[in-house]
Design a protein around this motif. Structure first.
Motif, PDB file in Angstrom:
ATOM      1  N   LEU A 103      40.922  10.988  85.569  1.00 44.32           N
ATOM      2  CA  LEU A 103      40.486  10.101  84.490  1.00 44.32           C
ATOM      3  C   LEU A 103      39.929   8.788  85.030  1.00 44.32           C
ATOM      4  O   LEU A 103      38.936   8.268  84.515  1.00 44.32           O
ATOM      5  CB  LEU A 103      41.636   9.813  83.525  1.00 44.32           C
ATOM      6  N   GLU A 104      40.567   8.238  86.047  1.00 44.89           N
ATOM      7  CA  GLU A 104      40.079   6.989  86.636  1.00 44.89           C
ATOM      8  C   GLU A 104      38.648   7.155  87.151  1.00 44.89           C
ATOM      9  O   GLU A 104      37.769   6.345  86.839  1.00 44.89           O
ATOM     10  CB  GLU A 104      41.014   6.567  87.774  1.00 44.89           C
ATOM     11  N   ARG A 107      36.195   7.801  84.137  1.00 44.83           N
ATOM     12  CA  ARG A 107      35.878   6.566  83.403  1.00 44.83           C
ATOM     13  C   ARG A 107      34.865   5.714  84.177  1.00 44.83           C
ATOM     14  O   ARG A 107      33.892   5.221  83.605  1.00 44.83           O
ATOM     15  CB  ARG A 107      37.152   5.760  83.153  1.00 44.83           C
ATOM     16  N   GLU A 108      35.128   5.520  85.470  1.00 47.40           N
ATOM     17  CA  GLU A 108      34.219   4.721  86.302  1.00 47.40           C
ATOM     18  C   GLU A 108      32.815   5.307  86.283  1.00 47.40           C
ATOM     19  O   GLU A 108      31.829   4.579  86.113  1.00 47.40           O
ATOM     20  CB  GLU A 108      34.720   4.685  87.748  1.00 47.40           C
ATOM     21  N   ALA A 110      31.412   7.472  84.120  1.00 52.53           N
ATOM     22  CA  ALA A 110      30.788   7.426  82.787  1.00 52.53           C
ATOM     23  C   ALA A 110      30.258   6.034  82.487  1.00 52.53           C
ATOM     24  O   ALA A 110      29.149   5.887  81.959  1.00 52.53           O
ATOM     25  CB  ALA A 110      31.786   7.866  81.720  1.00 52.53           C
ATOM     26  N   ARG A 111      31.016   5.010  82.850  1.00 49.30           N
ATOM     27  CA  ARG A 111      30.571   3.632  82.579  1.00 49.30           C
ATOM     28  C   ARG A 111      29.362   3.244  83.421  1.00 49.30           C
ATOM     29  O   ARG A 111      28.557   2.422  83.005  1.00 49.30           O
ATOM     30  CB  ARG A 111      31.728   2.669  82.799  1.00 49.30           C
ATOM     31  N   ALA A 119      29.166   6.437  76.992  1.00 49.02           N
ATOM     32  CA  ALA A 119      30.337   6.410  77.875  1.00 49.02           C
ATOM     33  C   ALA A 119      31.615   6.496  77.058  1.00 49.02           C
ATOM     34  O   ALA A 119      32.555   7.217  77.435  1.00 49.02           O
ATOM     35  CB  ALA A 119      30.325   5.148  78.733  1.00 49.02           C
ATOM     36  N   ALA A 120      31.665   5.793  75.936  1.00 49.80           N
ATOM     37  CA  ALA A 120      32.862   5.817  75.086  1.00 49.80           C
ATOM     38  C   ALA A 120      33.133   7.225  74.554  1.00 49.80           C
ATOM     39  O   ALA A 120      34.293   7.661  74.494  1.00 49.80           O
ATOM     40  CB  ALA A 120      32.713   4.833  73.935  1.00 49.80           C
ATOM     41  N   ILE A 123      34.410   9.335  77.581  1.00 49.48           N
ATOM     42  CA  ILE A 123      35.752   8.915  77.993  1.00 49.48           C
ATOM     43  C   ILE A 123      36.784   9.332  76.955  1.00 49.48           C
ATOM     44  O   ILE A 123      37.864   9.837  77.301  1.00 49.48           O
ATOM     45  CB  ILE A 123      35.787   7.395  78.260  1.00 49.48           C
ATOM     46  N   GLU A 127      39.843  11.858  77.856  1.00 49.54           N
ATOM     47  CA  GLU A 127      41.252  11.481  77.686  1.00 49.54           C
ATOM     48  C   GLU A 127      42.003  12.518  76.862  1.00 49.54           C
ATOM     49  O   GLU A 127      43.135  12.892  77.196  1.00 49.54           O
ATOM     50  CB  GLU A 127      41.352  10.089  77.076  1.00 49.54           C
TER      51      GLU A 127
END
Length: 151
Positions: A103-104, A107-108, A110-111, A119-120, A123, A127
């Motif tokens: 996930l870390e 997230r990085e 995707a952003r 990205a939201a 993510i 999740e």
């Protein structure tokens, strides 16, 4: 006699309009960039690379399947056919820390790759998927109690 109900084309248009990624601007090209960038990081990551390297012999078909998966998840294309939970249950040594790291990195990536609304979406879906996989893994290992309906 004419058929009753929407045509396949209308159903596809409706799915596309209701897809969570459509409103956020997700495109197939964006999915491709995200998947390839993300798994490039996974393959170089000290925590995740050993798990993935043990499970994936040929990365190109896997990346294609992951593009299909994320297309289905965000754009509701229905392209992905598979059983991701079963595939993950077969992975030896998979633990909660692996999901946290996954996930870390996701997230990085995707952003960095996607505009904020897209990205939201990615993510949020990632999740939920990670939580579902962790629950499925814990259940398969007998780490969760069996819930029975009230009598």
């Amino acid at each position: 006699m004419p058929s009753i109900g929407p045509t396949p084309e209308l159903r596809a248009q409706t799915r596309a309009r209701l897809a969570p990624g459509a409103a956020a601007g997700v495109t197939e090209a964006m999915i491709h960039r995200l998947v390839h960038a993300f798994y490039g990081r996974v393959r170089a990551d000290a925590v995740l690379a050993p798990i993935f390297d043990a499970a994936i012999a040929d990365w190109e078909p896997h990346l294609d399947r992951m593009c299909d998966f994320w297309s289905s998840v965000t754009l509701m294309t229905g392209r992905f056919k598979g059983q991701p939970m079963a595939a993950h249950l077969r992975l030896a040594g998979l633990e909660a820390a692996h999901f946290d790291r996954w996930l870390e990195l996701f997230r990085e990536t995707a952003r960095e790759v996607c505009p904020p609304p897209a990205a939201a979406v990615f993510i949020g879906r990632a999740e939920m998927i990670a939580q579902s996989f962790q629950l499925g893994l814990a259940h398969s290992r007998g780490e969760l109690p069996v819930l029975r309906p009230p009598a």
